[in-house]
Structure formats: structure tokens, C-alpha cells
Design an enzyme around this catalytic site. Structure first.
Site, PDB file in Angstrom:
ATOM      1  N   ALA A 148       7.170   2.218  -5.329  1.00 10.94           N
ATOM      2  CA  ALA A 148       6.674   1.017  -4.648  1.00 10.94           C
ATOM      3  C   ALA A 148       7.789  -0.012  -4.630  1.00 10.94           C
ATOM      4  CB  ALA A 148       5.455   0.473  -5.375  1.00 10.94           C
ATOM      5  N   CYS A 208       0.433  -6.440  -3.421  1.00 13.83           N
ATOM      6  CA  CYS A 208       1.627  -5.989  -4.140  1.00 13.83           C
ATOM      7  C   CYS A 208       1.742  -6.604  -5.542  1.00 13.83           C
ATOM      8  CB  CYS A 208       2.870  -6.351  -3.330  1.00 13.83           C
ATOM      9  SG  CYS A 208       4.392  -5.832  -4.128  1.00 13.83           S
ATOM     10  N   GLU A 255      11.565   1.202  -1.994  1.00 17.67           N
ATOM     11  CA  GLU A 255      11.684   1.481  -0.559  1.00 17.67           C
ATOM     12  C   GLU A 255      11.502   0.220   0.288  1.00 17.67           C
ATOM     13  OE1 GLU A 255       8.992   4.201   1.395  1.00 17.67           O
ATOM     14  OE2 GLU A 255      10.618   4.846   2.731  1.00 17.67           O
ATOM     15  N   GLU A 315      14.280 -10.706  -5.756  1.00 20.71           N
ATOM     16  CA  GLU A 315      15.360  -9.761  -5.449  1.00 20.71           C
ATOM     17  C   GLU A 315      15.903 -10.030  -4.033  1.00 20.71           C
ATOM     18  OE1 GLU A 315      14.009  -5.743  -6.267  1.00 20.71           O
ATOM     19  OE2 GLU A 315      15.415  -4.981  -4.767  1.00 20.71           O
ATOM     20  N   SER A 365      11.779  -2.822  -0.560  1.00 23.40           N
ATOM     21  CA  SER A 365      12.847  -3.801  -0.790  1.00 23.40           C
ATOM     22  C   SER A 365      14.084  -3.439   0.020  1.00 23.40           C
ATOM     23  CB  SER A 365      13.221  -3.850  -2.277  1.00 23.40           C
ATOM     24  OG  SER A 365      12.104  -4.228  -3.021  1.00 23.40           O
TER      25      SER A 365
HETATM   26  C1  HEM Z   1       9.865  -6.239   0.045  1.00 18.60           C
HETATM   27  C2  HEM Z   1       9.359  -5.583  -0.947  1.00 18.60           C
HETATM   28  C3  HEM Z   1       7.933  -5.121  -1.058  1.00 18.60           C
HETATM   29  C4  HEM Z   1       6.934  -5.076  -0.116  1.00 18.60           C
HETATM   30  C5  HEM Z   1       6.991  -5.511   1.336  1.00 18.60           C
HETATM   31  C6  HEM Z   1       5.766  -4.526  -0.774  1.00 18.60           C
HETATM   32  C7  HEM Z   1       4.543  -4.329  -0.153  1.00 18.60           C
HETATM   33  C8  HEM Z   1       3.417  -3.842  -0.781  1.00 18.60           C
HETATM   34  C9  HEM Z   1       2.120  -3.693  -0.147  1.00 18.60           C
HETATM   35  C10 HEM Z   1       1.819  -4.010   1.313  1.00 18.60           C
HETATM   36  C11 HEM Z   1       1.269  -3.214  -1.075  1.00 18.60           C
HETATM   37  C12 HEM Z   1      -0.223  -2.928  -0.875  1.00 18.60           C
HETATM   38  C13 HEM Z   1      -0.453  -1.562  -0.288  1.00 18.60           C
HETATM   39  C14 HEM Z   1      -1.902  -1.334   0.076  1.00 18.60           C
HETATM   40  O1  HEM Z   1      -2.739  -2.232  -0.024  1.00 18.60           O
HETATM   41  O2  HEM Z   1      -2.208  -0.199   0.489  1.00 18.60           O
HETATM   42  C15 HEM Z   1       2.006  -3.042  -2.308  1.00 18.60           C
HETATM   43  C16 HEM Z   1       1.480  -2.566  -3.481  1.00 18.60           C
HETATM   44  C17 HEM Z   1       2.205  -2.416  -4.648  1.00 18.60           C
HETATM   45  N1  HEM Z   1       3.519  -2.798  -4.855  1.00 18.60           N
HETATM   46 FE1  HEM Z   1       4.758  -3.624  -3.509  1.00 18.60          FE
HETATM   47  N2  HEM Z   1       6.077  -4.251  -2.083  1.00 18.60           N
HETATM   48  C18 HEM Z   1       7.377  -4.606  -2.302  1.00 18.60           C
HETATM   49  C19 HEM Z   1       8.088  -4.505  -3.484  1.00 18.60           C
HETATM   50  C20 HEM Z   1       7.552  -4.096  -4.686  1.00 18.60           C
HETATM   51  C21 HEM Z   1       8.257  -4.079  -5.939  1.00 18.60           C
HETATM   52  C22 HEM Z   1       9.698  -4.553  -6.160  1.00 18.60           C
HETATM   53  C23 HEM Z   1       7.406  -3.548  -6.868  1.00 18.60           C
HETATM   54  C24 HEM Z   1       7.605  -3.260  -8.323  1.00 18.60           C
HETATM   55  C25 HEM Z   1       8.671  -2.854  -8.906  1.00 18.60           C
HETATM   56  C26 HEM Z   1       6.153  -3.248  -6.189  1.00 18.60           C
HETATM   57  C27 HEM Z   1       5.044  -2.737  -6.802  1.00 18.60           C
HETATM   58  C28 HEM Z   1       3.838  -2.519  -6.164  1.00 18.60           C
HETATM   59  C29 HEM Z   1       2.689  -1.935  -6.842  1.00 18.60           C
HETATM   60  C30 HEM Z   1       2.611  -1.479  -8.300  1.00 18.60           C
HETATM   61  C31 HEM Z   1       1.659  -1.866  -5.873  1.00 18.60           C
HETATM   62  C32 HEM Z   1       0.254  -1.328  -6.079  1.00 18.60           C
HETATM   63  C33 HEM Z   1      -0.674  -2.459  -6.393  1.00 18.60           C
HETATM   64  C34 HEM Z   1      -2.119  -2.020  -6.551  1.00 18.60           C
HETATM   65  O3  HEM Z   1      -2.495  -0.944  -6.097  1.00 18.60           O
HETATM   66  O4  HEM Z   1      -2.871  -2.801  -7.130  1.00 18.60           O
HETATM   67  N3  HEM Z   1       6.282  -3.601  -4.868  1.00 18.60           N
HETATM   68  N4  HEM Z   1       3.320  -3.447  -2.105  1.00 18.60           N
END
Ligand code: HEM
Length: 408
Positions: free
Chosen positions: A250, A360, A253, A369, A255
């Protein structure tokens, strides 16, 4: 129920992959809940929701969830070949694919890992990794910002924060690349098989790393995760390893894609790039707008857990619904002059990080970042000249596999 359904949207068409925004505008205006089909990959199809108000509401609606196995009988799912099991096992415990109450427990345990305090403590390390990655970019001549900078950097940052020693970063990058290919909706049996092999290796690697951290706790995400617990008890071993892998995937990619999408957008809008470079707009505001303008994750998928009448459409139990994060982010009903890149726009409530319980978890880390990266790039480069680019073939995410720049 419109039966037979008329396809209003083909997300694998090459023109759509290159520029989905005209299609999103048409769907928002004429088919706010459209039927999208992807026969090329044998995926039956899904409802696609494109207006901001509906995407935001749908993601907060508990009639839509992730665990399709709760509502469809076992016979509805093809058996998983033995050799593909490690890949599916790796995904099984991801909080992203869980509904309450399991989701709430996993999310609560991970909360300290992504608290603002924990994220701010990571800042010096992230800055050092960005500086090291920038030093690899040649001072003269064209270079591919994706393979030479954003992709390795984004993996290295999360790997580093998870406690992976520097000498193992290339190993982890290799695993991540092969597994990523096997996870997209566009995937072949060969990709799934290769991804499955690598998934087994990656999980075994994290198991060893976790043991080392248990014996000797360190100041990183792995140790925070190991010590995190809720009233119900500690994470199971499988859940712990699944969380490590989820953070890596998560975390890297989207990022990396944000850097490519953002730089391409800035190269196409030299006046906005100039404002960022001269400090007329801060990196924080710029990142917020770049996330809205060309969102790395385009769609958040859910399944209807019961029959749902949603925004005038009858959605049947078990059907898949794609909530269009990027379509919503260009909705003029929510953002004035939505098709324009405006680095200091007033309305900033974008949905690039999703909404509802799965919003997220790493958004503070991602935002920091990206701010540090765009701040550093704006200091290093004057002109952004695009020599060529290639798009990733995906319907879930939008980004570039290659972005060749000549900034000399
Ligand atoms: C530009 C960077 C990022 C974007 C645009 C992004 C976007 C998202 C989105 C849209 C979701 C929700 C997906 C859904 O509802 O189906 C999500 C979930 C998540 N993201 Fe990110 N993300 C980013 C960076 C990160 C980073 C740096 C981390 C951690 C190292 C992270 C960890 C997570 C986790 C653990 C979830 C699951 C949350 C859950 O199910 O409660 N993400 N992200």
C-alpha cells in the site's frame, strides 16, 4: 434492474487508459452509476460510481464491503491452484480486504504506527533517503524518473521504516515488482504464479526480520507494530506478517505513481511548476492538488453485501461496485473549475486517499513523503522537459512505468 445491462464504460480501452477524464465527465453527467465491463480479462463487470457525492457516501455505506465470501456461496469461487496459494494467503489477512469487526481490530492495532508523532519522527530518515536517491540522477542528459528515482525510492522508504537493512533493499524491490504485477486486475496465470513464489519468499523474509526485532527492538515501524496491541490481545503471527506486507505494498506503489503523475502534470503546466519552484506555492498545497488532479488510485472496489438501491440504481447482492475516486476528484459539482490544475485551490477535500473506514492509514506518511520529494525536486530542477512516457496498464491505479525527463 436494467437487464441485460448496457456497457457504458470499458476501462481497458487504450484511449481510456491514456486519458480517462473525458469519459469520467460523460459518465458523471449521463450515467452516474454506470455498468463497466472488462471481458478481456474474464471479469464479469462492475458498477462504476463517478459523482463526488455518491463516491463519498458509498464508501461510508456499510451495505458495501470487502468480504464477498460473506455473501456468495463457496461454489461461486473457482478453486485456487496449490501453487497460487501463497499469494492468496498473503492477501487474506490484509485489513484492506476485511470488514468490521476484524477490520476495526487490525486498524486499531496499526494506529500507533501511523500516528502523526510516529510519522514526524521518520522525517530525517526519509530526507536522507530522498537525498541519496536524488544523487543517483545524472546531472546531464535524459533519465527515467520512474526507474531511476520514484519507484526504488518509494520501496526503499517503506522497507527502511519497516526495518529492512539497506543491503536488502534491492532484494525487496525485486519481490515487490513481481508481486505487484500479479495483483492487478490485468493479470495472467504466469504472473500469478511468479507473484505467488515471491509472496512466499517475502513473507518468510519478514518472519525472520520480525524475530530479529523481537529479540532486539529498534526505533522503527516493525518494532512499533510488534509492541502494538488492543484489549483483545496481540496480533496473530499471520496478521503481523500480512500487515508488514500490506504496508510495503500500500505504501510504495501509490507514492511512486504520485511522483510520476505529478511531474508529468507540472511539466504540462509550466506556470504551476514555476510557482512551486519559486516558493509562491508551498509543497504541501501542491501535493494536495496533485493528488486530486491525477489520483494514483483511481477506483476503490467494494461488493454489495445485500441488494442496494443506490443513487437510483438497483445493485444486486454480491455485485462489484467501483467507486471512482479520480472521477469524483474532477467533479465540477465539488471542485470549481475541476479540470484545471491549480496548486493553491481553496477546495481541497479530495478523495485520493479514499473515504470511510478504509481511508488510507498511511496518508500522513504519504503526504509528508510527497511534500519532501516535490520540495527537493523543485530545488534541483529548473525546467521539466518530457522526452517520453509509458502508461501502466491497470484499471485500479493510474500511473507511468516510464517518464523520461531532460532537465539539463
Ligand atoms: C500517495 C500515496 C498514497 C495514496 C494515494 C494512497 C491511497 C489509498 C487509498 C485510496 C486507500 C483506500 C482503498 C480502498 O478504500 O479500497 C488506501 C488504503 C491504505 N493505505 Fe494508502 N495510499 C498512499 C500511501 C500509503 C502509504 C505510504 C501507506 C503506508 C506505508 C499506506 C497504507 C495504507 C493502508 C494500510 C491502507 C488500508 C487501510 C484500511 O483498509 O483500513 N498508503 N490508500
Amino acid at each position: 434492474m436494467p437487464e441485460p445491462r448496457r456497457t457504458q464504460f470499458r476501462p481497458l480501452d487504450p484511449e481510456f487508459l491514456e486519458d480517462p477524464y473525458p469519459t469520467y465527465a460523460r459518465l458523471r453527467d449521463h450515467h452516474p452509476v454506470a455498468w463497466g465491463s472488462t471481458p478481456a480479462i474474464g471479469y464479469a463487470g462492475f458498477w462504476f460510481v463517478s459523482r463526488y457525492v455518491d463516491v463519498s457516501a458509498g464508501l461510508k455505506d456499510n451495505r458495501f464491503g470487502r468480504e464477498i465470501t460473506r455473501v456468495l456461496p463457496e461454489e461461486a469461487f473457482p478453486p485456487v491452484p496449490d501453487e497460487d496459494r501463497p499469494l492468496y494467503a498473503m492477501l487474506a489477512d490484509w485489513m484492506l480486504f476485511k470488514d468490521p469487526p476484524t477490520h476495526a481490530r487490525l486498524r486499531r492495532i496499526a494506529a500507533p504506527v501511523f500516528s502523526l508523532r510516529a510519522v514526524m519522527a521518520m522525517r530525517p530518515r526519509i530526507e536522507a533517503l530522498i537525498a541519496a536517491a536524488l544523487a543517483q540522477i545524472p546531472r546531464e542528459g535524459p533519465f527515467d524518473i520512474v526507474s531511476d528515482f520514484s519507484s526504488p525510492l518509494s520501496i526503499d522508504i517503506v522497507a527502511d521504516l519497516m526495518g529492512v537493512p539497506e543491503e536488502d533493499h534491492p532484494l525487496v524491490r525485486g519481490w515487490v515488482r513481481e508481486i505487484t504485477l500479479s495483483l492487478d486486475l490485468v493479470r495472467t496465470p504466469e504472473r500469478i504464479r511468479a507473484g505467488s513464489r515471491r509472496a512466499g519468499e517475502l513473507v518468510a523474509y519478514f518472519a525472520t526480520l520480525a524475530d530479529a526485532h523481537r529479540q532486539e527492538p529498534r526505533d522503527n515501524l516493525m518494532s512499533l507494530l510488534l509492541s502494538a496491541h488492543d484489549e483483545g490481545g496481540f496480533l496473530s503471527r499471520e496478521e503481523l506478517l500480512a500487515s508488514c506486507v500490506l504496508f510495503l505494498f500500500a505504501g510504495h506503489e501509490a507514492s511512486s505513481l504520485l511522483i510520476g503523475n505529478g511531474l508529468l502534470a507540472l511539466a504540462q503546466h509550466p506556470e504551476e511548476w514555476r510557482r512551486l519552484r519559486l516558493g509562491e506555492v508551498g509543497a504541501k498545497a501542491a501535493v494536495t492538488e496533485l493528488l486530486r488532479y491525477d489520483s494514483p488510485q483511481q477506483i476503490a472496489f467494494r461488493h454489495a453485501l445485500c441488494d442496494v438501491d443506490f443513487a437510483g440504481t438497483a445493485i444486486r447482492k454480491g455485485q462489484t461496485v467501483g467507486f471512482g475516486l479520480a472521477a469524483a476528484n474532477r467533479d465540477p459539482r465539488a471542485f470549481p473549475d475541476a479540470e484545471r490544475l491549480d496548486l493553491d485551490r481553496e477546495e481541497t477535500r479530495h478523495l485520493a486517499f479514499g473515504a470511510g473506514i478504509h481511508t488510507c492509514a498511511g496518508s500522513s506518511l504519504a503526504q509528508l513523503e510527497a511534500e519532501l520529494v516535490f520540495g527537493a525536486l523543485a530545488e534541483r530542477f529548473t525546467d521539466l522537459k518530457v522526452v517520453g512516457h509509458e502508461r501502466q496498464e491497470s484499471i485500479l491505479v493510474r500511473g507511468l512505468t516510464r517518464l523520461v525527463l531532460d532537465c539539463g
